[in-house]
Design a protein around this motif. Structure first.
Motif, PDB file in Angstrom:
ATOM      1  N   ASN A 260       1.562 -34.684 -20.416  1.00 52.45           N
ATOM      2  CA  ASN A 260       2.059 -33.607 -20.287  1.00 52.45           C
ATOM      3  C   ASN A 260       3.476 -33.250 -20.832  1.00 52.45           C
ATOM      4  N   THR A 261       4.199 -33.942 -20.979  1.00 47.63           N
ATOM      5  CA  THR A 261       5.816 -34.085 -21.127  1.00 47.63           C
ATOM      6  C   THR A 261       5.374 -33.873 -23.051  1.00 47.63           C
ATOM      7  N   HIS A 262       4.492 -34.374 -23.595  1.00 45.43           N
ATOM      8  CA  HIS A 262       4.064 -34.028 -25.098  1.00 45.43           C
ATOM      9  C   HIS A 262       4.359 -33.035 -24.823  1.00 45.43           C
ATOM     10  N   HIS A 263       3.272 -32.241 -24.253  1.00 45.44           N
ATOM     11  CA  HIS A 263       2.616 -30.926 -24.496  1.00 45.44           C
ATOM     12  C   HIS A 263       4.059 -29.661 -24.687  1.00 45.44           C
ATOM     13  N   ILE A 264       4.845 -30.683 -23.181  1.00 45.62           N
ATOM     14  CA  ILE A 264       6.121 -29.714 -23.454  1.00 45.62           C
ATOM     15  C   ILE A 264       7.002 -29.420 -24.484  1.00 45.62           C
ATOM     16  N   VAL A 265       7.542 -30.563 -24.367  1.00 44.10           N
ATOM     17  CA  VAL A 265       8.577 -30.681 -25.640  1.00 44.10           C
ATOM     18  C   VAL A 265       7.964 -31.137 -26.910  1.00 44.10           C
ATOM     19  N   THR A 266       6.990 -30.951 -27.519  1.00 44.84           N
ATOM     20  CA  THR A 266       6.295 -31.951 -28.956  1.00 44.84           C
ATOM     21  C   THR A 266       6.940 -31.796 -30.204  1.00 44.84           C
ATOM     22  N   ASN A 267       6.764 -32.866 -30.251  1.00 46.09           N
ATOM     23  CA  ASN A 267       8.089 -33.827 -31.258  1.00 46.09           C
ATOM     24  C   ASN A 267       9.271 -33.229 -31.335  1.00 46.09           C
ATOM     25  N   ASP A 268       9.987 -33.504 -29.823  1.00 50.39           N
ATOM     26  CA  ASP A 268      11.002 -33.424 -29.892  1.00 50.39           C
ATOM     27  C   ASP A 268      11.611 -34.769 -29.705  1.00 50.39           C
ATOM     28  N   SER A 398       7.358 -30.922 -38.160  1.00 51.62           N
ATOM     29  CA  SER A 398       8.314 -30.805 -37.894  1.00 51.62           C
ATOM     30  C   SER A 398       9.386 -31.383 -36.574  1.00 51.62           C
ATOM     31  N   THR A 399       9.865 -31.474 -36.880  1.00 54.72           N
ATOM     32  CA  THR A 399      10.803 -31.893 -35.853  1.00 54.72           C
ATOM     33  C   THR A 399      12.755 -31.051 -35.106  1.00 54.72           C
ATOM     34  N   VAL A 405      17.041 -21.717 -29.240  1.00 48.70           N
ATOM     35  CA  VAL A 405      17.407 -20.392 -27.923  1.00 48.70           C
ATOM     36  C   VAL A 405      16.062 -19.198 -28.097  1.00 48.70           C
ATOM     37  N   TYR A 406      15.387 -18.726 -29.028  1.00 45.79           N
ATOM     38  CA  TYR A 406      14.244 -18.081 -28.963  1.00 45.79           C
ATOM     39  C   TYR A 406      12.921 -18.074 -29.457  1.00 45.79           C
ATOM     40  N   GLU A 407      12.939 -19.729 -29.881  1.00 43.21           N
ATOM     41  CA  GLU A 407      11.877 -19.720 -30.162  1.00 43.21           C
ATOM     42  C   GLU A 407      10.442 -20.175 -29.002  1.00 43.21           C
ATOM     43  N   CYS A 408       9.406 -19.863 -29.651  1.00 40.52           N
ATOM     44  CA  CYS A 408       8.697 -18.878 -27.990  1.00 40.52           C
ATOM     45  C   CYS A 408       7.255 -20.745 -27.928  1.00 40.52           C
ATOM     46  N   PHE A 409       7.249 -20.413 -27.201  1.00 44.50           N
ATOM     47  CA  PHE A 409       5.810 -21.701 -26.957  1.00 44.50           C
ATOM     48  C   PHE A 409       4.421 -21.287 -28.276  1.00 44.50           C
ATOM     49  N   ALA A 410       4.228 -20.561 -27.800  1.00 43.84           N
ATOM     50  CA  ALA A 410       3.466 -20.514 -29.001  1.00 43.84           C
ATOM     51  C   ALA A 410       3.702 -20.677 -30.861  1.00 43.84           C
ATOM     52  N   ALA A 411       5.027 -20.901 -31.365  1.00 43.70           N
ATOM     53  CA  ALA A 411       5.347 -20.740 -32.732  1.00 43.70           C
ATOM     54  C   ALA A 411       5.650 -22.609 -32.021  1.00 43.70           C
ATOM     55  N   ARG A 412       6.436 -22.500 -31.663  1.00 39.17           N
ATOM     56  CA  ARG A 412       6.196 -24.158 -31.481  1.00 39.17           C
ATOM     57  C   ARG A 412       5.430 -25.318 -31.616  1.00 39.17           C
ATOM     58  N   GLN A 413       4.620 -24.548 -30.526  1.00 39.35           N
ATOM     59  CA  GLN A 413       2.908 -25.557 -31.013  1.00 39.35           C
ATOM     60  C   GLN A 413       2.081 -25.346 -32.510  1.00 39.35           C
ATOM     61  N   VAL A 414       2.578 -24.636 -33.102  1.00 38.82           N
ATOM     62  CA  VAL A 414       1.794 -24.280 -34.454  1.00 38.82           C
ATOM     63  C   VAL A 414       3.095 -24.795 -35.423  1.00 38.82           C
ATOM     64  N   ARG A 415       4.250 -25.000 -35.243  1.00 38.00           N
ATOM     65  CA  ARG A 415       5.582 -26.126 -35.879  1.00 38.00           C
ATOM     66  C   ARG A 415       5.302 -26.750 -35.725  1.00 38.00           C
ATOM     67  N   THR A 416       5.091 -28.039 -34.956  1.00 41.85           N
ATOM     68  CA  THR A 416       4.871 -28.922 -34.678  1.00 41.85           C
ATOM     69  C   THR A 416       3.575 -30.139 -34.520  1.00 41.85           C
ATOM     70  N   HIS A 440      -3.440 -27.950 -28.138  1.00 43.63           N
ATOM     71  CA  HIS A 440      -1.959 -27.207 -27.618  1.00 43.63           C
ATOM     72  C   HIS A 440      -1.733 -25.777 -27.402  1.00 43.63           C
ATOM     73  N   LEU A 441      -2.067 -24.495 -28.419  1.00 42.31           N
ATOM     74  CA  LEU A 441      -1.853 -23.821 -27.865  1.00 42.31           C
ATOM     75  C   LEU A 441      -2.344 -23.178 -26.640  1.00 42.31           C
ATOM     76  N   PHE A 442      -3.622 -23.966 -25.583  1.00 41.76           N
ATOM     77  CA  PHE A 442      -4.851 -23.439 -25.028  1.00 41.76           C
ATOM     78  C   PHE A 442      -5.029 -25.110 -24.311  1.00 41.76           C
ATOM     79  N   PRO A 443      -4.382 -25.483 -23.710  1.00 47.70           N
ATOM     80  CA  PRO A 443      -4.738 -26.862 -23.445  1.00 47.70           C
ATOM     81  C   PRO A 443      -5.917 -27.340 -22.399  1.00 47.70           C
TER      82      PRO A 443
END
Length: 515
Positions: A260-268, A398-399, A405-416, A440-443
Motif C-alpha cells: 500500500n505504501t508503494h502504491h501511494i509513493v511509487t518509485n520515490d 523514473s524516480t 506540487v502539481y503532478e496528479c495521481f494518474a500522471a505519476r503512476q504512468v511515469r513510474t 496502478h491506476l485502478f488497484p
C-alpha cells in the motif's frame, strides 16, 4: 465497452465545487496556508474530495497501515483514496473524519501537494528534477508540459465509466482455472517428493513445481490484498492469510503494509520500500547520498559493501533475485515480531507455523541431504522469476517528479510504471504484473479485466502526451539491466569525486596547521 461518455468531475475542488450537503455546508473553511500551519502543528490533515479530513484518531487503525495515510498528509488524496477503497468507504466513511471544507483560489486548487517544502518526519518531499541535483533518469519523453488538471479530469472520467460498466465486480469463474492450477502444482510438488523415484530429475521437477506454486499464490494473495475478489476487506484478507501464509510461508500482512505504501509513493527514493534495496541494488544515484528511509526509519548507508554490490549490480541482478525469497521470510517475521502495526499478528504467526510444520514433514521424505539441498535450492532460486517480474515494472522507470506540487495521481503512476507485452495465453504466467500501469491506476480492478482496460489507458496517454512504456519480457529485462548498469557506472565517478573532496579537505587542514 462503450466510449467514455461520463460527464467529467472537477479536476480539483474550489469553494464553489465543495460538497453542498447539510452537514458539510456547516463545516468551517480551511485555506492552504491554514492547512500547512495545522500540519506543522502535528495534525494529520488530508484533502479528500474537497473536504479536509483529520485522521489522527484513525491512523493507527487504518487497515492499509499508517504510512499510506501519512504520505498524503497536506496533499489532495482524492484519487489515491478512491482508487484504493470500495465506493462506500470513500463516499460514507471517509467524510466522517471531515473537519473543514478546503477553500482556495483556482491556481492553488490544481495543486496535488501543499507541503512539499515542509520537513515532515514521516514523509519526505518527493524527489524532483527541479532541485537541480542532476541525478540521471531513464530515457523518457519530456513531461514538462503536461496538463495535470486535464489528465486528472479524464482519468476520473474513465474510472467513472469502469464503475458504471461493472468492471470492478469480480467474475468468480475467472478463478476456476486459477484454483485448478494451484491444486495441480501443489499435488505435483507433493506427489513427486512422496511417490517419485529418488533421483535428481525428481527433485529438480518438484522444486520447479513448488516455485511455480509460490509464484501463482503470490498473484492470488495480491488480488486478495487489494480486495479484488469479493470487495469485503476482512474476508479477502483472512482468505489471503489462510491460503498464502499456510502454503507459502510469507506474511500477507507485511506485504499489504509494504505494498500500500508503494502504491501511494511509487518509485520515490526516500519513501517507497519497493526500490530500497541497499546494499545490493540502487535504481537511482540518489541512493549514493545515504538517504533516510521513511518506511524502515533508518539511514540507507551507501557504505563500502554497497559500493561494491551496486557497482556490479547489472552483473549480479539475477543472482540476487535467486536469494530474494529468503529476504521475504526475514521481512515477514520481522514484521510479525516487531511491527507496531500488525492487526492479524496471531493468525499469521499460526498460519506460517502451520506452513513450517507441513513443509518440514514433506521434505523429511527426501532421502538424502544432497537431494534435499537440490530441492530447496531449485524451489527458491526458480522463485527468482516472480521477483524479476515485480522489479521489472519499476526498476528502470523514473524516480524523479517533474513537478511534485502539481503532478496528479494518474500522471505519476504512468511515469513510474511499465507494462510487459505478452500474448493472452501467457497471462497466467504473469498474473497481472504485465499490466502494471493499469493496475496502478485502478488497484482494485480484478486482474482478469486489466487487458480489456489497457486500450483506454493507452488512449488516455496518447491524448495527453504521456509516455506509455511497454516492452516484451525479454526486452524489459534488457532495458532494466541497461539502467542498472548505468547507475553502476556512476559509482566509480562518485568514488572519484569523494576521494578528490577528501584530498581537498586534507590539504586545507594541512594549510591551517601550517599557519
Amino acid at each position: 465497452m462503450p466510449s467514455i461518455i461520463a460527464p467529467p468531475r472537477p479536476a480539483a475542488p474550489t469553494e464553489n465545487s465543495v460538497k453542498s450537503g447539510k452537514r458539510f455546508g456547516k463545516l468551517p473553511s480551511c485555506t492552504a496556508s491554514e492547512l500547512r500551519r495545522r500540519v506543522e502543528q502535528g495534525e494529520y490533515l488530508v484533502i479528500i474530495d474537497g473536504l479536509v479530513c483529520k485522521l489522527n484518531g484513525f491512523i493507527d487503525k487504518h487497515p492499509g497501515g499508517p504510512l499510506s495515510i501519512m504520505h498524503m498528509v497536506g496533499r489532495d488524496a482524492t484519487d489515491e483514496a478512491r482508487s484504493m477503497h470500495p465506493a462506500e468507504v470513500f463516499e460514507s466513511t471517509m467524510p466522517r473524519w471531515a473537519v473543514a471544507r478546503f477553500v482556495t483560489d483556482e491556481k492553488a486548487a490544481a495543486q496535488a501537494s501543499y507541503v512539499e517544502d515542509l520537513d515532515l518526519p514521516y514523509s519526505a518531499p518527493r524527489s524532483t528534477l527541479a532541485d537541480g541535483s542532476g541525478h540521471p533518469q531513464p530515457e523518457s519523453r519530456s513531461a514538462a508540459d503536461l496538463d495535470y488538471a486535464a489528465i486528472q479530469r479524464d482519468y476520473r472520467q474513465l474510472d467513472d465509466q469502469l464503475r458504471e460498466e461493472g468492471m470492478y465486480k469480480c467474475d468468480y469463474s475467472d478463478y476456476a482455472c486459477e484454483a485448478a492450477r494451484y491444486l495441480g502444482l501443489f499435488a505435483m510438488s507433493c506427489g513427486l517428493i512422496l511417490l517419485g523415484p529418488a533421483s535428481v530429475w525428481t527433485y529438480l521437477a518438484a522444486g520447479v513445481c513448488t516455485a511455480l506454486l509460490w509464484q501463482q499464490l503470490a498473484f492470488f494473495a495480491h488480488d486478495l490484498g487489494h480486495n479484488e475478489l469479493t470487495g469485503r476487506r476482512e474476508f479477502d484478507m483472512v482468505l489471503g492469510i489462510c491460503v498464502a501464509d499456510v502454503l507459502g510461508g510469507l506474511s500477507v500482512g507485511w506485504w499489504k503494509k509494504n505494498h500500500n505504501t508503494h502504491h501511494i509513493v511509487t518509485n520515490d527514493v526516500d519513501n517507497d520500500p519497493d526500490i530500497q534495496h541497499l546494499p545490493f541494488l540502487a535504481v537511482s544515484t540518489r541512493f549514493f547520498e545515504s538517504r533516510y528511509s521513511t518506511y524502515y526509519r533508518r539511514i540507507m548507508e551507501f557504505d563500502a559493501a554497497a559500493r561494491v554490490f551496486v557497482s556490479l549490480q547489472d552483473k549480479l541482478y539475477y543472482l540476487i533475485m535467486c536469494f530474494a525469497r529468503y529476504n521475504l521470510y526475514f521481512l515477514s517475521w520481522n514484521y510479525l515480531l516487531f511491527s507496531d502495526f500488525a492487526p492479524y499478528r496471531v493468525l499469521e504467526m499460526g498460519c506460517i507455523g502451520v506452513f513450517f510444520v507441513w513443509f518440514s514433514w514433506l521434505v523429511s521424505h527426501i532421502p538424502t541431504w544432497p537431494y534435499l539441498v537440490l530441492y530447496l535450492s531449485v524451489a527458491h532460486s526458480v522463485s527468482a522469476v516472480l521477483h524479476i517480474q515485480i522489479t521489472l515494472s519499476h526498476f528502470a522507470m523514473s524516480t524523479e517528479s517533474p513537478d511534485p506540487v502539481y503532478e496528479c495521481f494518474a500522471a505519476r503512476q504512468v511515469r513510474t510504471t511499465m507494462d510487459v507485452i505478452c500474448p493472452t495465453w501467457l497471462d497466467w504466467f504473469h498474473g497481472g504484473l504485465q499490466f502494471q500501469i493499469e493496475h496502478h491506476l485502478f488497484p482494485r480492478l480484478p486482474r482478469h479485466k486489466l487487458r480489456r482496460v489497457q486500450p483506454f489507458v493507452k488512449s488516455l496517454c496518447r491524448k495527453h502526451g504521456m509516455e506509455f512504456k511497454e516492452f516484451s519480457f525479454i526486452d524489459g529485462n534488457v532495458y532494466t539491466l541497461r539502467w542498472l548498469g548505468e547507475v553502476a557506472s556512476r559509482v566509480k565517478l562518485y568514488n572519484g569525486r569523494e576521494e578528490h573532496s577528501a584530498q581537498a579537505i586534507a590539504s586545507i587542514k594541512k594549510s591551517l596547521r601550517a599557519q
